[in-house]
Each structure stands twice: as C-alpha cells, then as structure tokens.
Design a protein around this motif. Structure first.
Motif: not given
Length: 234
Positions: A49-54, A115-121, A141-144
């Motif tokens: 689970h990732f709360e916020s994804v970009l 800001t985000f828990d996961r970033l996908i590129a 922009v990713l959280k620790n």
C-alpha cells in the motif's frame, strides 16, 4: 523551417493521437509493451500500500492499469495536456475519486518536498535532458522511505534495436512518421548511461530485466529499477 523540424513538430502535435496506435495495435508490439509495465509493477502486489503515488510522464495513462498495489491517491502528470485528456477518456471511472491529472514537466515539478510515497517513471528517463537533475527532483518530492520506480528500454542494445526494426518502426513509417529522426530526438539517453547514473545515486536498489533474468543490455528489452529513498543521511 527545415524539413526535419517540421517532421518533429508534426509528430509532437499528433503524439496523443498516434502513441497508442503505434505501440498497442499489433499483437506482438502490444504484448511487449504490456510486459514492460508488468515488469516494473511485479515488485508490489495486493499486499502493498502506498498512500500517495505520482506518475511522471504518464502519457495516455496506460501504466496505471498494471498497478497492483493499493493506493489512496494516484496523480498522473505529463507535460502534454492532450495526452492527459486521452488518459482521462481511456481510464474512465476506474479508481473514481482517487486519480488526479495534472500538467507538469517531469524535470521541474511544482510539488513540495516529501510529498509522495512512490514515484513511477515508465518509459520517461530516456527522454529527459540532464537526467541526473531529474532524478534529484524526483527524490526531492519523495518522502523518506519512499520508492522510486523507473522503467527504461535497453536502447541501444542489440535486442532492442532488432525489436524496434521489426515492430514499431514499420508501424510508424506506415503512419508517415520520420521514425529514425524522431527516435534520435526522443531517446536522448542510452540505457547503459542511465543505469550507471541510477546506480551511482541509488546504490543497492532492486533491479530486474525482461525478457531474460540476465543483467544484459544486449539480451533484454527492458530494465526496471526500484530504489528506497533514504533522506536521514542528509
């Protein structure tokens, strides 16, 4: 205006209309492209689970269909507003209320730090000039403890060049696209250079390849990379 510049402008103007047709129309090309999305998502299943994804460079929104993990909010960004409009239509009411669509340049995001828990590129980093600066922006922009997930083609590896010649090149030329010129403008970073940069900034990250589980640019078509961001060392 030079003819090559005209070809580039025409391609960019039609990008939102031709991207899916070029990459997902033929059964073989569609299978390969979908395998690439599955590769980068194989690391996280329904138990994650990732709360916020970009998603950076989301284009026509194909990748979100392959995300298996749970999320509270998923933001699709792209610098081309027209492709995001296509994405909205394609995705429809799936994930209703949990998706956002925002026009953003991948190397200059307007979001705050952490800001985000996961970033996908997915299929993005090979297109960005000065990719090391884009990686720093994505890390910002990713959280620790957040996850950076990257998928890139193995261009200019042998398997990629052969596959491109047999598949998308033929489709693109049939649509009147100056394929070789466009790809030279689009894929500005080689896979081996990008991998070296990724490993330098994120040592110890998880790596995977497709179609063979062998770390070879010439024998594979795609490379996936998952790094957990550690900001406590700063």
């Amino acid at each position: 205006m030079h003819s090559e510049d005209k070809a580039w402008i025409e391609y960019r103007e039609k990008f939102s209309e031709i991207y899916d047709e070029s990459n997902y129309t033929s059964p073989l090309q569609s299978f390969v492209m979908r395998a690439s999305h599955k590769l980068v998502e194989s690391a996280y299943g329904k138990a994650s689970h990732f709360e916020s994804v970009l998603e950076v460079g989301a284009g026509t929104g194909e990748h979100v269909n392959f995300v298996r993990h749970a999320f509270d909010q998923y933001t699709l960004t792209d610098m081309d507003q027209k492709t995001l409009e296509v994405a909205k239509i394609k995705i429809g009411k799936r994930h209703e209320g949990r998706l956002k669509f925002e026009t953003q340049a991948g190397n200059d995001l307007s979001y705050g730090d952490n800001t985000f828990d996961r970033l996908i590129a997915s299929h993005v980093l090979e297109h960005i000039y000065q990719p090391h600066l884009a990686l720093k922006e994505w890390r910002r922009v990713l959280k620790n403890g957040g996850v950076l997930s990257i998928l890139i083609p193995t261009d200019p590896g042998l398997a990629w060049r052969l596959g491109r010649h047999l598949g998308p090149r033929k489709n693109a030329i049939a649509q009147g696209i100056a394929y070789d010129y466009v790809m030279a403008r689009e894929h500005v970073n080689s896979c081996n250079n990008l991998i070296a940069i990724l490993r330098h900034y994120f040592p110890g990250a998880k790596e995977s390849w497709w179609p063979l589980p062998v770390p070879s640019i010439d024998l594979n078509l795609f490379f996936a990379f998952h790094a957990i961001v550690n900001k406590r060392e700063e």
